[in-house]
Every structure is written in structure tokens, then in C-alpha cells.
Design an enzyme around this catalytic site. Structure first.
Site, PDB file in Angstrom:
ATOM      1  N   ARG A  45       0.826  -1.210   0.000  1.00  0.00           N
ATOM      2  CA  ARG A  45       0.000   0.000   0.000  1.00  0.00           C
ATOM      3  C   ARG A  45       0.862   1.263   0.000  1.00  0.00           C
ATOM      4  O   ARG A  45       0.454   2.285  -0.562  1.00  0.00           O
ATOM      5  CB  ARG A  45      -0.932  -0.016   1.209  1.00  0.00           C
ATOM      6  N   LYS A 208     -17.651 -15.567   5.304  1.00  0.00           N
ATOM      7  CA  LYS A 208     -19.095 -15.448   5.426  1.00  0.00           C
ATOM      8  C   LYS A 208     -19.772 -14.926   4.163  1.00  0.00           C
ATOM      9  O   LYS A 208     -19.237 -14.073   3.463  1.00  0.00           O
ATOM     10  CB  LYS A 208     -19.449 -14.520   6.598  1.00  0.00           C
TER      11      LYS A 208
END
Length: 414
Positions: A45, A208
Site C-alpha cells: 500500500r 461469510k
């Protein structure tokens, strides 16, 4: 292929703003991982922000960087200081002095800013040391705005956050624009949202379904094929009638999974789920593993990775050796297993290596997927590796990103 441009979003590019001899506040995403000694372990980053920082310097601007790091919960915590980030940034820009005041606002920051030389970058201390950052406080934003002439958002990974430095601050500065990284990210992620070349294969993993419902709903209308892995695959496997033992399953999402599978089927989208999984009885790094067909998962077993047959099947789809044909576009977001444990990362690494061999446009949605291609040493073989997993998913799902909304209507200086 549809191309998303800043102009179509009513957002200025950094190249349309006068920077010479002006104080330029660049919102970066320097939320990099640190080891126990406070050393940056993945500088992706930081490296991704360099083109924008260099551009400001080349145009005669004075660079002031701001970022968050971790979750210090609105109070000063040395463990979340940006000092290691500053050290790494200085190493990447050896001709530039990186200065770190002890706060992002107040006298210390002001002292450095008003005495800043062109050969210096000021890296403000962690924004999240102040509660006002996460609460989107206008008062806190005003303190940041008072010390700059131009605002540039180059933190793609934070665009979906309604935080002060992303949302409240830009509107206080007429000369506001997107940085080069944000422009690049929107070009690639926007391509997926607006019209990727077909056949388009998406690979979605992670823990999930609940965090990816909107993206899955969007993919129904855009993809030709879908691979589902990770713990979220367990819920889909249960929805198809399999018993998954003590594996992580979202019981309240089984009906949703059934609904999504029916929608994909009605659209003619080929959905691939694991045919076998790596199972353990105990979730630990030294647990004994067993490759088990999804029809034979025992009541006490937990699936922690895709198995060897699934790896081969998924790799074949990526290579064009399936009914989908040779993909022209592939998007990957989410690991195939418990990636943080080495023994359970092999499925994820297999996907990374398969993508490296692909001739398709390969766009990786950041997070663990980005870490996987980096670990496999194949980042350079991807068309694009995003710096923002959450932001890329939010943008793909059609969500209005607070950081982009706040940039609209900036004054064009050139």
C-alpha cells in the site's frame, strides 16, 4: 468494454489541479501490517501511493500525508504509531526527508507544516488517535483542512468509510481531487462493474456470505461462471444438501444461499463448489489433516481448506478447461481456506498460481487474495491487484462510496 472515468463521476483528477508551491494534503491508505518488532511486513500500500506522492513533488507541491493504522480506538497508542510507515516511506524515497510530528493536529504538526521545505514529506500521526476521525467529526476535519490548500484522496481502501478525513474533510477544500491510485483502481474495478469482457469468471471466498451478499447479487447479472470457496462455501454446500460437521456455517443464511444458487442457475451461470475439503478435528496449526469428499465430512470434522480435487477442478476452470470456455476476465476476492495458518493455505495458493498462468485479465480484490498472490510471488503477473478488499467489493455491489461522493464537484484549476 465500459470504462469508468473520473469525469463521468464529476470528480477532478490530480492532474487538473494546480499544485505548485501549495500545501497538498494526501489521504493515503498506509494501513500496512507490522510484525512484533514494529517492522512493516508488506509495503504494497505504501508503494502504491508513490506515483501520486512523486507527482505532487514534481509539480512543486508540498506533500502532507495522512492515514490511519489499525484500531487504536480514538486514543494515542504507540503500537499504532505511523513511525514504522514513515521509516519505510523514507527508504522508498531516499532523496526525501519524511517528517513525523507527534500528532496529526495541533502545534507540533502546524510547526512542521509552516516550515516545510520542498524536499520534505510530512507524515501526520495516526488519524485514529482522535475519536473524531471515525465519528466523521466536522470539527476534527476542519483542523486538518486549515493546514492545506489542496486535498487529494489516494486511499482507495478507505473510500467506503464515512470517516472525517475521507467524508467530511473534502467538502471544506474547493481544490479537491482523486489521486493516481484511486483513478487506477476505479478504472479496473469499474471495468468489472460496468462491462467486463466475457467469458467472465468470478472467484469468491472468505468466511461469510453475509459480508458479500450485495456482491453476489450483482454477480448474478454480470458473470458467466462462479467459483465459491472458503468457509462461505460450507453454507452453500449445506444449501445443496451436504452435511459439513462442525465447519463454520451461517445457519441463518442457508435459505439465502439456496435462493442465490437458484438465481445463478436461472441465468445460466455455472457455479463450482468444492468437491472435496481439507478437514481437521481441531483448528490449530499442528492439527492432523485429512482430504475428504464433501459427501463424507464427519460430524466432528471442520473444513479448513479446499481439497486437491477441488484445486484441480478450479484450476481447470481458470485455464479454460470447462464448459465455460477460456475466461477473458477473472475477478478473485477471498481465500479458499483459513489462509492465515500455513497448513490450510494451499488451496488459496493454488488459485494464485492458476491465475498467474491464465491469459485472462486477472483482477485481484485485495485483502487475503492480494496477500496470496504476493506470497506466491506472482503479483506482477496479475493485470491488477487492488489495495482495497472492502472498497472494491462495495464499489462492485453498486454501493455509493462516501469518499467518492465527497470528492465530487472539485474546482478544476487547469
Amino acid at each position: 468494454m465500459a470504462v469508468v472515468t473520473l469525469d463521468s463521476l464529476n470528480i477532478r483528477s490530480i492532474k487538473e489541479v494546480e499544485l505548485n508551491n501549495r500545501r497538498v494534503l494526501v489521504r493515503c491508505d498506509f494501513n500496512a501490517p507490522l510484525d512484533d518488532d514494529g517492522i512493516v511486513t508488506d509495503d504494497s500500500r505504501i508503494v502504491a501511493a508513490l506515483p501520486t506522492l512523486r507527482y505532487v513533488l514534481e509539480q512543486g507541491g508540498k506533500v502532507i500525508c495522512c492515514s490511519h493504522l489499525g484500531r487504536p480506538n480514538g486514543k494515542r497508542d504507540p503500537a499504532f504509531s505511523l513511525e514504522p510507515i514513515g521509516q519505510r516511506l523514507g527508504a522508498l524515497l531516499p532523496d526525501i526527508d519524511v517528517m513525523l510530528p507527534d500528532d496529526c493536529v495541533g502545534d507540533a504538526a502546524e510547526h512542521l507544516i509552516f516550515r516545510q521545505r520542498p524536499s520534505q514529506i510530512i507524515l501526520l500521526e495516526n488519524l485514529r488517535f482522535h475519536k473524531g476521525e471515525k465519528s466523521n467529526s466536522e470539527e476534527f476535519a476542519k483542523k486538518l483542512a486549515d493546514r492545506c490548500d489542496v486535498y487529494i484522496n489516494d486511499a482507495f481502501g478507505a473510500l467506503h468509510r464515512e470517516h472525517a478525513s475521507v467524508s467530511a474533510l473534502p467538502g471544506m477544500i474547493p481544490d479537491r481531487a482523486a489521486g493516481l491510485l484511486v483513478e487506477k483502481e476505479l478504472r479496473f474495478i469499474g471495468e468489472l462493474a460496468k462491462g467486463a469482457k466475457s467469458p467472465y469468471l468470478a472467484i469468491v471466498g472468505g468466511a461469510k456470505i453475509s459480508g458479500k451478499i450485495e456482491v453476489l447479487e450483482k454477480l448474478v447479472d454480470t458473470v458467466d461462471g462462479l467459483i465459491i470457496g472458503g468457509a462461505m462455501a460450507n453454507t452453500f454446500l449445506v444449501a445443496r444438501g451436504h452435511e459439513m460437521g462442525r465447519s463454520l456455517i451461517e445457519q441463518d443464511r442457508i435459505r439465502l444461499a439456496q435462493h442465490l444458487l437458484k438465481r445463478f442457475d436461472s441465468k445460466g451461470v455455472k457455479v463450482l463448489l468444492p468437491s472435496d475439503v481439507i478437514c481437521v478435528d481441531d483448528l490449530s496449526a499442528d492439527a492432523s489433516t485429512q482430504s475428504v469428499a464433501v459427501d463424507n465430512v464427519g460430524p466432528e470434522q471442520m473444513a479448513v481448506d479446499i481439497g486437491p480435487d477441488s484445486r484441480a477442478q478450479f484450476a481447470a476452470a481458470i485455464a479454460g478447461e470447462s464448459s465455460l470456455g477460456l475466461p477473458k476476465t477473472i475477478f478473485w476476492n477471498g481465500p479458499m481456506g483459513v489462509f492465515e495458518i500455513e497448513a490450510f493455505s494451499q488451496g488459496t495458493m493454488a488459485i494464485a498460481r492458476a491465475l498467474a498462468r491464465s491469459t485472462a485479465r486477472t483482477i485481484v480484490g485485495g485483502g487475503d487474495s492480494g496477500a496470496a498472490v504476493k506470497k506466491a510471488g506472482v503479483s506482477d503477473l496479475m493485470t491488477h491487484v487492488s489495495t482495497g478488499g472492502g472498497a472494491s467489493l462495495s464499489y462492485l455491489s453498486g454501493e455509493a462510496l462516501p469518499g467518492l461522493i465527497a470528492l465530487r464537484g472539485g474546482r478544476r484549476s487547469t
